[in-house]
Design a protein around this motif. Structure first.
Motif, PDB file in Angstrom:
ATOM      1  N   ARG A  60      12.196  -1.511  10.278  1.00  0.00           N
ATOM      2  CA  ARG A  60      11.551  -0.780   9.182  1.00  0.00           C
ATOM      3  C   ARG A  60      10.343  -0.008   9.692  1.00  0.00           C
ATOM      4  NH1 ARG A  60       7.387  -3.400   4.964  1.00  0.00           N
ATOM      5  NH2 ARG A  60       6.059  -2.989   6.744  1.00  0.00           N
ATOM      6  N   ASN A  61       9.492  -0.677  10.463  1.00  0.00           N
ATOM      7  CA  ASN A  61       8.280  -0.031  10.947  1.00  0.00           C
ATOM      8  C   ASN A  61       8.577   1.084  11.943  1.00  0.00           C
ATOM      9  OD1 ASN A  61       6.794  -1.762   9.373  1.00  0.00           O
ATOM     10  ND2 ASN A  61       5.337  -2.225  10.972  1.00  0.00           N
ATOM     11  N   ILE A  62       9.570   0.892  12.787  1.00  0.00           N
ATOM     12  CA  ILE A  62       9.925   1.934  13.757  1.00  0.00           C
ATOM     13  C   ILE A  62      10.424   3.180  13.039  1.00  0.00           C
ATOM     14  CG2 ILE A  62      11.562   2.566  15.580  1.00  0.00           C
ATOM     15  CD1 ILE A  62      11.325  -0.417  16.526  1.00  0.00           C
ATOM     16  N   VAL A  63      11.301   3.004  12.067  1.00  0.00           N
ATOM     17  CA  VAL A  63      11.853   4.151  11.344  1.00  0.00           C
ATOM     18  C   VAL A  63      10.751   4.893  10.577  1.00  0.00           C
ATOM     19  CG1 VAL A  63      13.395   4.838   9.451  1.00  0.00           C
ATOM     20  CG2 VAL A  63      14.181   3.223  11.200  1.00  0.00           C
ATOM     21  N   ILE A  64       9.966   4.156   9.811  1.00  0.00           N
ATOM     22  CA  ILE A  64       8.924   4.798   9.010  1.00  0.00           C
ATOM     23  C   ILE A  64       7.824   5.373   9.902  1.00  0.00           C
ATOM     24  CG2 ILE A  64       7.115   4.395   7.278  1.00  0.00           C
ATOM     25  CD1 ILE A  64       8.996   2.284   6.052  1.00  0.00           C
ATOM     26  N   GLY A  65       7.364   4.583  10.886  1.00  0.00           N
ATOM     27  CA  GLY A  65       6.310   5.061  11.783  1.00  0.00           C
ATOM     28  C   GLY A  65       6.748   6.257  12.604  1.00  0.00           C
ATOM     29  N   GLY A  66       8.000   6.229  13.084  1.00  0.00           N
ATOM     30  CA  GLY A  66       8.519   7.357  13.870  1.00  0.00           C
ATOM     31  C   GLY A  66       8.600   8.627  13.048  1.00  0.00           C
ATOM     32  N   ALA A  67       9.091   8.508  11.818  1.00  0.00           N
ATOM     33  CA  ALA A  67       9.170   9.681  10.944  1.00  0.00           C
ATOM     34  C   ALA A  67       7.775  10.194  10.597  1.00  0.00           C
ATOM     35  CB  ALA A  67       9.952   9.341   9.679  1.00  0.00           C
ATOM     36  N   ALA A  68       6.837   9.276  10.389  1.00  0.00           N
ATOM     37  CA  ALA A  68       5.449   9.685  10.108  1.00  0.00           C
ATOM     38  C   ALA A  68       4.857  10.423  11.304  1.00  0.00           C
ATOM     39  CB  ALA A  68       4.597   8.473   9.749  1.00  0.00           C
ATOM     40  N   LEU A  69       5.123   9.917  12.510  1.00  0.00           N
ATOM     41  CA  LEU A  69       4.638  10.594  13.718  1.00  0.00           C
ATOM     42  C   LEU A  69       5.261  11.974  13.887  1.00  0.00           C
ATOM     43  CD1 LEU A  69       4.525   7.752  16.390  1.00  0.00           C
ATOM     44  CD2 LEU A  69       2.597   9.129  15.614  1.00  0.00           C
ATOM     45  N   ALA A  70       6.512  12.111  13.449  1.00  0.00           N
ATOM     46  CA  ALA A  70       7.216  13.391  13.564  1.00  0.00           C
ATOM     47  C   ALA A  70       6.740  14.411  12.533  1.00  0.00           C
ATOM     48  CB  ALA A  70       8.718  13.171  13.423  1.00  0.00           C
ATOM     49  N   GLY A  71       5.887  13.974  11.601  1.00  0.00           N
ATOM     50  CA  GLY A  71       5.311  14.910  10.640  1.00  0.00           C
ATOM     51  C   GLY A  71       5.932  14.887   9.258  1.00  0.00           C
ATOM     52  N   SER A  72       6.812  13.935   8.992  1.00  0.00           N
ATOM     53  CA  SER A  72       7.443  13.849   7.677  1.00  0.00           C
ATOM     54  C   SER A  72       6.438  13.353   6.640  1.00  0.00           C
ATOM     55  CB  SER A  72       8.636  12.893   7.745  1.00  0.00           C
ATOM     56  OG  SER A  72       9.059  12.547   6.445  1.00  0.00           O
ATOM     57  N   GLN A  73       6.103  14.201   5.682  1.00  0.00           N
ATOM     58  CA  GLN A  73       5.154  13.782   4.647  1.00  0.00           C
ATOM     59  C   GLN A  73       5.709  12.653   3.781  1.00  0.00           C
ATOM     60  OE1 GLN A  73       1.882  14.745   4.621  1.00  0.00           O
ATOM     61  NE2 GLN A  73       1.737  13.039   3.197  1.00  0.00           N
ATOM     62  N   PRO A  74       7.002  12.688   3.404  1.00  0.00           N
ATOM     63  CA  PRO A  74       7.516  11.534   2.646  1.00  0.00           C
ATOM     64  C   PRO A  74       7.382  10.221   3.434  1.00  0.00           C
ATOM     65  CG  PRO A  74       9.007  13.381   2.389  1.00  0.00           C
ATOM     66  CD  PRO A  74       7.990  13.773   3.448  1.00  0.00           C
ATOM     67  N   ALA A  75       7.623  10.248   4.738  1.00  0.00           N
ATOM     68  CA  ALA A  75       7.459   9.031   5.546  1.00  0.00           C
ATOM     69  C   ALA A  75       6.000   8.609   5.590  1.00  0.00           C
ATOM     70  CB  ALA A  75       7.987   9.249   6.959  1.00  0.00           C
ATOM     71  N   ARG A  76       5.103   9.556   5.636  1.00  0.00           N
ATOM     72  CA  ARG A  76       3.677   9.232   5.625  1.00  0.00           C
ATOM     73  C   ARG A  76       3.288   8.598   4.298  1.00  0.00           C
ATOM     74  NH1 ARG A  76       1.465  14.640   8.779  1.00  0.00           N
ATOM     75  NH2 ARG A  76       2.038  13.871  10.853  1.00  0.00           N
ATOM     76  N   ASP A  77       3.863   9.109   3.220  1.00  0.00           N
ATOM     77  CA  ASP A  77       3.594   8.527   1.904  1.00  0.00           C
ATOM     78  C   ASP A  77       4.150   7.101   1.819  1.00  0.00           C
ATOM     79  OD1 ASP A  77       2.372  10.910   1.186  1.00  0.00           O
ATOM     80  OD2 ASP A  77       4.126  11.666   0.082  1.00  0.00           O
ATOM     81  N   VAL A  78       5.340   6.884   2.381  1.00  0.00           N
ATOM     82  CA  VAL A  78       5.937   5.548   2.381  1.00  0.00           C
ATOM     83  C   VAL A  78       5.113   4.612   3.256  1.00  0.00           C
ATOM     84  CG1 VAL A  78       7.954   4.203   3.110  1.00  0.00           C
ATOM     85  CG2 VAL A  78       8.260   6.296   1.793  1.00  0.00           C
ATOM     86  N   THR A  79       4.631   5.111   4.389  1.00  0.00           N
ATOM     87  CA  THR A  79       3.795   4.290   5.266  1.00  0.00           C
ATOM     88  C   THR A  79       2.590   3.767   4.500  1.00  0.00           C
ATOM     89  OG1 THR A  79       4.499   5.546   7.217  1.00  0.00           O
ATOM     90  CG2 THR A  79       2.491   4.243   7.438  1.00  0.00           C
ATOM     91  N   LEU A  80       1.996   4.609   3.680  1.00  0.00           N
ATOM     92  CA  LEU A  80       0.870   4.185   2.849  1.00  0.00           C
ATOM     93  C   LEU A  80       1.330   3.239   1.742  1.00  0.00           C
ATOM     94  CD1 LEU A  80      -2.069   4.256   1.920  1.00  0.00           C
ATOM     95  CD2 LEU A  80      -1.559   6.416   0.742  1.00  0.00           C
ATOM     96  N   ALA A  81       2.388   3.604   1.047  1.00  0.00           N
ATOM     97  CA  ALA A  81       2.841   2.823  -0.103  1.00  0.00           C
ATOM     98  C   ALA A  81       3.296   1.417   0.288  1.00  0.00           C
ATOM     99  CB  ALA A  81       3.970   3.555  -0.825  1.00  0.00           C
ATOM    100  N   ILE A  82       3.910   1.272   1.433  1.00  0.00           N
ATOM    101  CA  ILE A  82       4.454  -0.027   1.844  1.00  0.00           C
ATOM    102  C   ILE A  82       3.344  -1.020   2.190  1.00  0.00           C
ATOM    103  CG2 ILE A  82       4.732   0.337   4.337  1.00  0.00           C
ATOM    104  CD1 ILE A  82       7.405  -1.135   2.058  1.00  0.00           C
TER     105      ILE A  82
END
Length: 125
Positions: A60-82
């Motif tokens: 879970r953390n690799i997928v969300i963190g990787g997408a957040a690092l790649a610049g995905s705003q939805p992933a960044r929002d999920v990183t915060l929400a989770i």
């Protein structure tokens, strides 16, 4: 006092949050016993079931963190929400002493740092 340019750059905060999430995830996936030792738990108590749970958390953390690092705003929002449900789990573990209290506190601090970085990045965006 002058503020550096990076302290105003939302990408710096998002990269810190995504990178932290990813590092924790990699540790949980590849070396769950080492990760729990770093958080102050006795790795000898880890069962196959708990290692499985840690590895799921890691994915879970690799997928969300990787997408957040790649610049995905939805992933960044999920990183915060989770972080909110994670904080509840860590608080419950603290209250019930299902893990050592210092471990629960360290987990809350780590999660809080990720949440703070995400929130600061969002604020600056």
């Amino acid at each position: 006092m002058a503020t550096s340019a990076t302290s105003r750059d939302p990408e710096t905060f998002y990269r810190a949050a995504g990178g932290t999430a990813m590092l924790i995830g990699i540790g949980a996936l590849l070396a769950p016993k080492m990760l729990v030792r770093l958080y102050g738990m006795d790795a000898a108590q880890m069962t196959g079931v708990s290692a499985f749970g840690w590895r799921l958390f890691g994915v879970r953390n690799i997928v969300i963190g990787g997408a957040a690092l790649a610049g995905s705003q939805p992933a960044r929002d999920v990183t915060l929400a989770i972080q909110a449900p994670d904080q509840l789990v860590f608080w419950h573990a603290f209250q019930t002493r299902s893990i050592p209290r210092p471990t629960a506190v360290l987990a809350m601090v780590t999660s809080g740092a990720v949440a703070t970085a995400c929130a600061r990045g969002r604020q600056l965006s």
